[in-house]
Design a protein around this motif. Structure first.
Motif, PDB file in Angstrom:
ATOM      1  N   UNK A  82       1.393  -1.620 -10.898  1.00  0.00           N
ATOM      2  CA  UNK A  82       1.970  -2.148 -11.959  1.00  0.00           C
ATOM      3  C   UNK A  82       1.827  -3.673 -12.177  1.00  0.00           C
ATOM      4  N   UNK A  83       1.448  -4.420 -11.201  1.00  0.00           N
ATOM      5  CA  UNK A  83       1.093  -5.978 -11.248  1.00  0.00           C
ATOM      6  C   UNK A  83      -0.160  -5.646 -11.881  1.00  0.00           C
ATOM      7  N   UNK A  84      -1.284  -5.141 -11.652  1.00  0.00           N
ATOM      8  CA  UNK A  84      -2.500  -5.086 -12.043  1.00  0.00           C
ATOM      9  C   UNK A  84      -2.678  -4.744 -13.694  1.00  0.00           C
ATOM     10  N   UNK A  85      -1.576  -3.677 -13.933  1.00  0.00           N
ATOM     11  CA  UNK A  85      -1.755  -3.285 -15.349  1.00  0.00           C
ATOM     12  C   UNK A  85      -0.789  -4.432 -16.220  1.00  0.00           C
ATOM     13  N   UNK A  86      -0.180  -5.182 -15.552  1.00  0.00           N
ATOM     14  CA  UNK A  86       0.573  -6.350 -16.529  1.00  0.00           C
ATOM     15  C   UNK A  86       1.732  -5.967 -16.589  1.00  0.00           C
ATOM     16  N   UNK A  87       2.333  -5.010 -16.063  1.00  0.00           N
ATOM     17  CA  UNK A  87       3.417  -4.464 -16.397  1.00  0.00           C
ATOM     18  C   UNK A  87       4.919  -5.460 -15.787  1.00  0.00           C
ATOM     19  N   UNK A  88       4.504  -6.177 -14.894  1.00  0.00           N
ATOM     20  CA  UNK A  88       5.228  -7.192 -14.039  1.00  0.00           C
ATOM     21  C   UNK A  88       4.437  -8.385 -14.009  1.00  0.00           C
ATOM     22  N   UNK A  89       5.249  -9.488 -13.876  1.00  0.00           N
ATOM     23  CA  UNK A  89       4.421 -10.740 -13.534  1.00  0.00           C
ATOM     24  C   UNK A  89       4.397 -11.193 -12.103  1.00  0.00           C
ATOM     25  N   UNK A  90       3.725 -12.311 -11.830  1.00  0.00           N
ATOM     26  CA  UNK A  90       3.572 -12.438 -10.226  1.00  0.00           C
ATOM     27  C   UNK A  90       5.001 -12.676  -9.651  1.00  0.00           C
ATOM     28  N   UNK A  91       5.766 -13.374 -10.132  1.00  0.00           N
ATOM     29  CA  UNK A  91       6.960 -13.685  -9.600  1.00  0.00           C
ATOM     30  C   UNK A  91       7.818 -12.657  -9.196  1.00  0.00           C
TER      31      UNK A  91
END
Length: 98
Positions: free
Chosen positions: A73-82
């Motif tokens: 999900x992080x790699x797809x951009x669904x969620x940000x780093x924080x």
């Protein structure tokens, strides 16, 4: 002459079984046993290969963990780093064998 004709007719209509091919009768079941065995072998081989690759079974048996899903999900951009780091910290804190 009638006896010769009768004998010839019986031998002609009896087919290969009367000519010494009686053993061929056993080839039919052996053939089907081999065909069914081959099908079973190929199906189990495919399942074993899929299981070894992790493509078989429910998600928890395929090796898909919550951390991998979160990373995707992080790699797809669904969620940000924080949000990724916060959720990852929660996951790691709540591990059953931590």
């Amino acid at each position: 002459m009638l006896t010769t004709l009768a004998t010839t007719a019986v031998v002609a209509h009896a087919g290969p079984w009367a000519a010494g091919w009686g053993w061929a009768f056993f080839l039919i079941p052996i053939f089907w046993i081999l065909v069914i065995g081959l099908i079973i072998f190929l199906v189990t081989r495919g399942r074993r290969r899929a299981w070894a690759n992790g493509d078989y079974g429910p998600p928890w048996a395929r090796g898909a963990s919550a951390e991998l899903t979160l990373a995707e999900r992080f790699a797809k951009g669904d969620i940000d780093e924080t949000e990724y780091r916060a959720r990852l910290e929660v996951l790691r804190a709540n591990r059953p064998n931590a």
